[in-house]
Design an enzyme around this catalytic site. Sequence first.
Site, PDB file in Angstrom:
ATOM      1  CG  HIS A  18       5.943 -30.604  62.723  1.00  0.00           C
ATOM      2  ND1 HIS A  18       6.333 -31.698  63.463  1.00  0.00           N
ATOM      3  CD2 HIS A  18       4.841 -30.999  62.028  1.00  0.00           C
ATOM      4  CE1 HIS A  18       5.525 -32.712  63.229  1.00  0.00           C
ATOM      5  NE2 HIS A  18       4.611 -32.321  62.364  1.00  0.00           N
TER       6      HIS A  18
ATOM      7  CE  LYS B  43      -1.298 -37.225  59.402  1.00  0.00           C
ATOM      8  NZ  LYS B  43       0.048 -37.722  59.706  1.00  0.00           N
TER       9      LYS B  43
ATOM     10  CG  HIS C 139       1.876 -39.602  67.657  1.00  0.00           C
ATOM     11  ND1 HIS C 139       3.115 -39.402  68.195  1.00  0.00           N
ATOM     12  CD2 HIS C 139       1.767 -38.705  66.644  1.00  0.00           C
ATOM     13  CE1 HIS C 139       3.742 -38.442  67.548  1.00  0.00           C
ATOM     14  NE2 HIS C 139       2.940 -37.997  66.596  1.00  0.00           N
TER      15      HIS C 139
ATOM     16  NE  ARG D 198       0.425 -34.365  62.872  1.00  0.00           N
ATOM     17  CZ  ARG D 198      -0.334 -35.109  63.679  1.00  0.00           C
ATOM     18  NH1 ARG D 198      -1.463 -34.610  64.182  1.00  0.00           N
ATOM     19  NH2 ARG D 198       0.018 -36.346  63.975  1.00  0.00           N
TER      20      ARG D 198
ATOM     21  NE  ARG E   7       3.133 -33.027  66.239  1.00  0.00           N
ATOM     22  CZ  ARG E   7       2.014 -33.538  66.738  1.00  0.00           C
ATOM     23  NH1 ARG E   7       1.150 -32.733  67.372  1.00  0.00           N
ATOM     24  NH2 ARG E   7       1.737 -34.818  66.619  1.00  0.00           N
TER      25      ARG E   7
ATOM     26  CE1 TYR F 266      -6.134 -47.466  76.196  1.00  0.00           C
ATOM     27  CE2 TYR F 266      -4.085 -47.201  74.969  1.00  0.00           C
ATOM     28  CZ  TYR F 266      -4.791 -47.761  76.027  1.00  0.00           C
ATOM     29  OH  TYR F 266      -4.169 -48.593  76.895  1.00  0.00           O
TER      30      TYR F 266
END
Length: 400
Positions: free
Chosen positions: A329, A267, A356, A240, A332, A366
């Site tokens: 962006h 995040k 993600h 990002r 991506r 994971y």
Amino acid sequence: MPLTDVAIRRAKPAAKPQKLSDSGGLYLFLTPAGSKSWRWKYRVGGKEKVLTLGLYPDVSLADARGLREDARRLLASGVDPNEQRKAASAAPTGSTGESFEVIAREWLRGRPWVEAYSRKVVAWFENDVFPIIGARVARELKASDFLQVARQMEARKAFESAHRVMQNCGQVMRYAVATDRADRNPVADLRGALVPPPEKNHAAVVDPAQLGGVLRALHSYGGTPVVQTALKIMPMVFVRPGELRQAEWAEMDLDAAVWSIPAGKMKMRPHIVPLCSQAVALLRELHRHTGTGKYVFAGHRSSTRPMSEVAVLAALRLMGFDKDTVTGHGFRATARTLLDEVLGFRPDIIEHQLAHAVRDPNGRAYNRTTHLDERVRMMQEWADYLDRLRDGNVVQMRVA
């Protein structure tokens, strides 16, 4: 004319009460006994009401104006300031530490977010949440109270922000439950009640021939070394834009060809970006310019700050790319599409590298090192493919 401190100090009591007007409905009420109190006149449903804001000089002129603006924001959000004050006063004795605002600020202090994002979330709470439910006891809040906050945001078409704010409110309420200051999280009951945010797709180039032209333009840009490197490396690593801009040299191991992004920037999930040989070469060259500072892509005016949020965007616009053609962006989406459709990598490997959330067959998330060897190979093949496109080789052979 608005009041001044001099005029207030010179005001003398008279036989009858006096009202010294300031602005926006604010005035100073002067009694015959000499008491001076700030009051704000407003209307609710056509009925005139008055809110007392405090005594002068304990509450200064500047403070009174600030309190007036706070009350005005409350009123604009559909909350009568007098009623909110009554509700706060009616809270059980000793429940101050159980108000939603107190709990939320306590929760916010424990978030390991980057400074810019932290300021954004705090601003959401201060502007949209606290004026409506901040003084309420968290244990007594219902789903309809949080829906009122969301509806106020939706009224100004901040649909995506409303969803994010409700997510944060839900986390605060879960924290309140965990600390025995609430019995349940009522925000969970809002599922399906909020207006869905409109889908927002970032402009992405997925045609190989067109992408080759974009890459040639990026490599020919004549800006500063920092912006030049950012433009060249962004399609290779497809993180990002904010993550690239905030990259720190301490996170880079150029000998091992690995960029380790901490959880606070991702995040709450740490992330590993394998660096292709081309990216390592670009970073070693940039190290000569910014290596003595904290940030890889240091700001033009100050090396203690990362480059501006608009630096890359401005460069793209100078090259003639509009927002509907190329965005930072968007690279991506470019990588996600071409890694799958042209280079033939598994979608779950690609999603891992996009940071993600990907889960195993048992529903477990994971960790950051999952399929790392395959991701290292993928990132190098991707960079080599970009080089071929930039050189004009657009043969679209899907890898078996």
